[in-house]
Every structure is written in C-alpha cells, then in structure tokens.
Design a protein around this motif. Sequence first.
Motif, mmCIF file in Angstrom:
data_model
loop_
_atom_site.group_PDB
_atom_site.id
_atom_site.type_symbol
_atom_site.label_atom_id
_atom_site.label_comp_id
_atom_site.label_asym_id
_atom_site.label_seq_id
_atom_site.Cartn_x
_atom_site.Cartn_y
_atom_site.Cartn_z
ATOM 1 N N ALA A 121 0.710 -1.151 -0.302
ATOM 2 C CA ALA A 121 -0.076 -0.004 0.150
ATOM 3 C C ALA A 121 0.967 1.222 0.082
ATOM 4 C CB ALA A 121 -0.924 -0.345 0.864
ATOM 5 N N ASP A 122 0.179 2.430 0.097
ATOM 6 C CA ASP A 122 0.854 3.930 0.477
ATOM 7 C C ASP A 122 1.239 4.243 1.688
ATOM 8 O OD1 ASP A 122 0.514 3.925 -3.222
ATOM 9 O OD2 ASP A 122 -0.940 5.494 -2.987
ATOM 10 N N GLU A 123 2.251 4.671 1.230
ATOM 11 C CA GLU A 123 2.951 5.156 2.850
ATOM 12 C C GLU A 123 2.078 6.642 3.551
ATOM 13 O OE1 GLU A 123 6.642 4.845 5.639
ATOM 14 O OE2 GLU A 123 7.240 5.427 3.695
ATOM 15 N N ALA A 124 1.264 5.800 5.046
ATOM 16 C CA ALA A 124 0.825 7.331 5.448
ATOM 17 C C ALA A 124 0.521 7.123 6.497
ATOM 18 C CB ALA A 124 -1.133 7.075 4.359
ATOM 19 N N LEU A 125 0.748 8.637 7.281
ATOM 20 C CA LEU A 125 0.823 8.564 8.708
ATOM 21 C C LEU A 125 -1.211 8.114 9.191
ATOM 22 C CD1 LEU A 125 1.600 12.170 8.792
ATOM 23 C CD2 LEU A 125 3.012 10.507 9.759
ATOM 24 N N TRP A 126 -0.844 7.945 10.692
ATOM 25 C CA TRP A 126 -2.147 7.220 10.861
ATOM 26 C C TRP A 126 -3.337 8.219 11.241
ATOM 27 C CZ3 TRP A 126 -3.847 2.659 11.331
ATOM 28 C CH2 TRP A 126 -5.487 2.367 12.125
ATOM 29 N N SER A 127 -4.411 8.134 10.689
ATOM 30 C CA SER A 127 -5.945 8.446 10.533
ATOM 31 C C SER A 127 -6.661 7.088 11.506
ATOM 32 C CB SER A 127 -6.373 9.175 9.441
ATOM 33 O OG SER A 127 -7.461 9.713 9.588
ATOM 34 N N ILE A 128 -7.186 7.965 12.015
ATOM 35 C CA ILE A 128 -8.731 7.297 12.941
ATOM 36 C C ILE A 128 -9.599 7.444 11.685
ATOM 37 C CG2 ILE A 128 -8.089 8.367 14.745
ATOM 38 C CD1 ILE A 128 -10.147 10.427 14.398
ATOM 39 N N ASP A 129 -9.584 8.137 10.873
ATOM 40 C CA ASP A 129 -11.141 7.711 9.467
ATOM 41 C C ASP A 129 -9.914 6.216 8.338
ATOM 42 O OD1 ASP A 129 -12.378 7.895 7.336
ATOM 43 O OD2 ASP A 129 -11.832 10.577 6.941
ATOM 44 N N ALA A 130 -10.663 6.306 8.374
ATOM 45 C CA ALA A 130 -10.511 4.565 8.013
ATOM 46 C C ALA A 130 -9.765 4.947 6.512
ATOM 47 C CB ALA A 130 -11.171 3.377 7.952
ATOM 48 N N GLU A 131 -10.553 5.549 6.197
ATOM 49 C CA GLU A 131 -10.894 6.111 4.222
ATOM 50 C C GLU A 131 -9.692 6.571 3.826
ATOM 51 O OE1 GLU A 131 -14.455 8.508 3.018
ATOM 52 O OE2 GLU A 131 -16.234 6.294 4.044
#
Length: 416
Positions: free
Chosen positions: A313-323
């Motif tokens: 997957a693309d790397e991303a900072l954690w988000s509480i929004d699953a989308e």
Amino acid sequence: MRKCIQAIVVFVLLFVWSTPSSGWPTNSSYTAAFIRNNDLWITSGTQETQITTGEYIRNPKWSHDGMWVAFTKGKEENEVWVYHMTTKSLRKVGKGQNIQWSPKHSIVAFQTDYTLRMANVDTPSTPIVTTIEDNIGNYAWNPSGNGFLVSTLSKLLPTGKWEDILLYRIGLDTETGTPNKVLLYRIPNQTDDFFAVLTSTFKWSPDRKWIAFIAVPTASLSADSNTLCLLSSDGTIFLKVGTMLHDEEWFNWAPSANQLAYIAGEGREATSNKKLTLLSSLTPMKQQIYTPADKVETGFTWYNDRTIVASRADEALWSIDAEKRPLPKLVKVDLDSGQQAMLSAPAMGFGDYAPVFVEDGRKVAWIRSNRSTADVMLSRPDGKNAHVWIPNLTLGINYYERWNWSEVFQPYGTSD
C-alpha cells in the motif's frame, strides 16, 4: 505416578506413529478451510460444505495429509476440536490454543495456558492427550516430527530482573516412551539493546541448519517493536537480524534456499515504516530492502526462491478515519532484477491481502476486502483470470491495519 502414566501415554503415541496410515487418499491442494458467519466450512474446488452450525470457530489448521482440520471453538478461542474429512466426525480434543500439527503424523499439539500438550486423533474413540512440559512460552515441532523446540516463559524475579529465556529440544524417546529435554540455548533477557520475555514459534531453514524466531518483550513494548533472531541448529551462533512487529506471518524462509524474508520496521501502525527485507546471506549478514520509499507492505508469500508476491500500500500517517488509510494491492517482486509489477487491481475502496500460492503453485489466492466484507480471490500466478473463489469470508482481526486472515482462512498444503 504421573510420570509413569505420562510415559505410557507417550509410548502409545509413538507406537501409533510407527504404524502405517489408514490409506485414506490425500486431499487436493485446491482445498481450503475457512470461516463464514463464524462457522467452519470446507471448500474443494468450487464445492463448499458447512461443517458447524451456530458456533464461533477460528484458527483452522490442516494435518499434514489433509485428513484432519483442527480449530478453536468459542469466543475465548480456548477449545481445541478436530474434524475428519472422510468420516465427517467432530471431536473435542481439550482446552487450549496455539494449535500445531506434527509434520509427519496425525498428532496435534497445543498449549493449555503455558502447558504444552499433544493428542493422537487418529483413534476410533476419544483422542489420547498427554502433557509434554509446563512453563512453555511457545514451541514448534521439529522437522522430523519426533519432538519439539520450546521456549520457556520468562518471569519477573523479586530483584526486579527477568529470568533468561531457555530454549530446549524435547525429543520423544521411542524406547522409554518419555520426553527427554536438552538445553539448546539460553537467551539473556535484557541487555543495553535487547529485551525479551518470550518468543514466537520457530521456523527452520530449508537445510535445517538455522532457526528463525521473534524475541518478544513485554506487551506494551511488543506492540511497537520486537527482534527477529536467528539461531544455528546446534545452538552455537545467535544473531539479531532486525526489528519488526510480533506477526509470525511476517517472516518466512524461501522454499529451498537459505534466504529469509521479513517485513521490517517499528511502530504498531501498519500504514508506515513496514519494509520487505531480504536476508540473502546469514554469515556474514547481508540484507536488502525491496519496498520503495513511499510504500509499505502488509504481507507477502514466496513463489519460488527468486520471486515474492507482496501486499503493498501507499505509506501514510495514521488516521482515525479508515477511509484515509490506503488499501493494498498485490505486487510481484523479482529479487534478482529488482523489477516489480502489479499483480492485482482491486476496485476503489477494496484492498488485496494475504497472498498464498495453492494448487502446487499453479494459482495464487488472496483476500479482497473493503474492511466490512471479504472474499477469497483466485488467479493464475501472473494475476490473470482473477475471480472470486470463496465469497462472504468472516473478517479477521484488525489491529492498526494489520489484519490476521489466517484465523479465518487456510488452504491445504500451505503453512501459516
């Protein structure tokens, strides 16, 4: 008296091991056990059979010959049961978890809390269960199937220090019928750069000269970082390979080469800092990262000694929004050339997880999910002719986007 009874039971088990098998045919490798609506199902090709009704089943595990499926029953996942493919019989084995089949016999091992037990299920009546050893943190069958490698559970001492972890070989003596325990290695519990109180299971290299495992610290620390280790099979060489999460599916040997692949990286969030890493040389240690800088891996499987299929997957900072958390696709990685090609193309809102080769490598299966529903997909090794093999799979557990799909799906002929 207990030791005498235990010796007799183990002797009976060993006698059963030495007798010929029942002659039942081995199942096709195009067969899988899976969980749907919390019940156990079996599929062979496209024919599905429901095994339980109204239960809570998890962790299906195939015996080496495909004649038995072991699983846990109940929401606590602490009852071990087995199902026989020919007689269609269901049997309760006992209280426990961490199920592992012998690689050679119809013997299932499991842990009841921290006690290692095993049971011969290939009997006409109630399975014969015997206790092997207490104070076990984790274990694995040895490749020959005639004993175990076990690790002790470290305990906090009154001094505030932790006990060392002891690794023992436990052989099952065919003459005396008693387990014999030999110390293989002592892992110091705490140094300036290392701390562990238990281990994962153990995985042997193809030539059986090396053993890979994860050294696990206390719970709060292990959520973010653990140490992948190597031990020579004679116990003379111990190596710390790198840091990773406590996920036993995230480290695996190549099919026939002494090369170990793992997903390296710290932090409990699976959305960042998770890199596919190859240990191509053990002594001296040589490692290479195959994940691009802006990507992360969520799982992988070996196709052959030079090819890996990864869930990326693309790397991303954690988000509480699953989308806002990127979903993975399958990527084929050529370890020699470094070339990497997309293998799957899920629709928007879906991700592809947990690739595994079935039918002796002629097909690749994986989980496709939108985090609310899940299907098992099947295609050719090049990703062509992708279609749904098993619809409506129960979701695995998700912890910070690290999904446990093995608790709800296991094809026959593959390991965890």
